[in-house]
Enzyme design. Structure first.
Site, mmCIF file in Angstrom:
data_model
loop_
_atom_site.group_PDB
_atom_site.id
_atom_site.type_symbol
_atom_site.label_atom_id
_atom_site.label_comp_id
_atom_site.label_asym_id
_atom_site.label_seq_id
_atom_site.Cartn_x
_atom_site.Cartn_y
_atom_site.Cartn_z
ATOM 1 C CG ASP A 1 -1.815 0.977 1.392
ATOM 2 O OD1 ASP A 1 -2.901 1.521 0.824
ATOM 3 O OD2 ASP A 1 -1.418 2.094 1.933
ATOM 4 C CE1 TYR B 1 0.514 7.415 2.795
ATOM 5 C CE2 TYR B 1 1.103 5.227 1.710
ATOM 6 C CZ TYR B 1 0.703 6.125 3.198
ATOM 7 O OH TYR B 1 -0.709 5.739 3.231
ATOM 8 C CE LYS C 1 -3.587 5.090 1.354
ATOM 9 N NZ LYS C 1 -2.227 4.567 1.162
ATOM 10 C CG HIS D 1 -4.741 9.662 1.010
ATOM 11 N ND1 HIS D 1 -3.428 9.726 1.039
ATOM 12 C CD2 HIS D 1 -4.730 9.350 2.065
ATOM 13 C CE1 HIS D 1 -2.999 9.199 2.002
ATOM 14 N NE2 HIS D 1 -3.832 8.692 2.755
#
Length: 285
Positions: free
Chosen positions: A47, A52, A77, A110
């Site tokens: 994931d 990120y 996401k 998200h």
């Protein structure tokens, strides 16, 4: 470690490994090795997210893992700030390019609000616009399943009432000490699978004596107990680590928590997130 082979079937028939590797706070230049290590141990669910900043590294790890693409389940996401159709279309393609993949198995919005206004204003129209882009990418085969993250019941109802595809997943903060039972029950009643992120609450639950006492009963570590707890709630569990020893330990779940202990963990209130408390999802906003 049979736990890495267990799966949950989404409402559209796609199977998700119930134990995955979360990659939040793993730097892009460290992500490839973490992903390769996890896959070598047996993980098949990885994931990541645009936010990120490590999609490139995650994709490199996936492609160089030696495991066939169709044996891996890859999630990413859509950035929480993207609340328009054109921006979402471009971002979906950008994620595929960053990951170096022709498709992803799951893509989520998200959050229902941008992070700087989390749990703030009304972004229902923007979420529908982003959702329409995900629906189209899903129909085009770029994404096998689509969903959301951090959505509350009203946010989900907006998509259920006005979208053409019901969300397959809602990825939410769930751990012993923070169990949103009503939201979990609502999702599961509507065929929306729940994924639990931060099942170890960024390690803060390691200091909880009640959780430690329950873990000791099963000869388990606190992280193992916390991961097993989320799995027994019927959720996919996504502990985050770049440490191969922790990856192995997190997958060694050879015990079952009793109904009595599940209830004790479910009703526990433990929301001390330490240095991470400033993040919107932990701030209680």
């Amino acid at each position: 470690m049979t736990i890495v082979n267990e799966t949950l079937t989404l409402s559209n028939g796609v199977e998700v490994p119930t134990l995955g590797l979360g990659t939040w706070f793993i730097d892009d230049d460290k992500a490839a090795e973490a992903v390769r290590q996890a896959i070598a141990i047996g993980y098949r669910n990885i994931d990541t997210a645009q936010a990120y900043g490590n999609e490139r590294g995650v994709g490199d790890g996936l492609r160089t893992s030696g495991v066939a693409r169709n044996e891996l389940f890859v999630s990413t996401k859509l950035a929480a700030e993207i609340k328009d159709y054109a921006g979402a279309v471009a971002a979906i393609d950008r994620s595929l390019e960053q990951l170096g993949l022709e498709y992803v198995d799951l893509m989520l919005i998200h959050a229902p609000q941008p992070w700087d206004d989390f749990r703030g204003g009304d972004y229902s129209e923007g979420n529908l616009a982003a959702w329409r882009a995900l629906e189209e990418a899903h129909r085009a085969g770029k994404i096998r399943a689509i969903g959301v993250s951090n959505f509350l019941q009203a946010d989900l109802e907006n998509l259920l009432d006005h979208g053409t595809v019901a969300p397959h997943v809602n990825q939410i903060l769930v751990h012993a000490g923070n169990t949103p039972t009503d939201l979990i029950d609502y999702c599961q009643s509507r065929g929306i699978a729940v994924e639990a992120y931060s099942p170890i609450a960024h390690g803060q639950v390691l200091n909880n004596r009640q959780i430690a006492a329950i873990a000791e009963k099963y000869g388990a570590s606190v992280p193992q107990l916390c991961i097993r707890y989320t799995l027994q709630l019927g959720a996919v569990s996504l502990p985050k680590t770049a440490n191969p020893a922790h990856m192995r330990s997190n997958a060694e779940l050879t015990f079952t928590i009793s109904d009595e202990d599940m209830e004790s963990l479910r009703t526990l209130d433990e929301k001390n997130y330490g240095e991470h408390a400033a993040f919107p999802v932990y701030s209680g906003k």
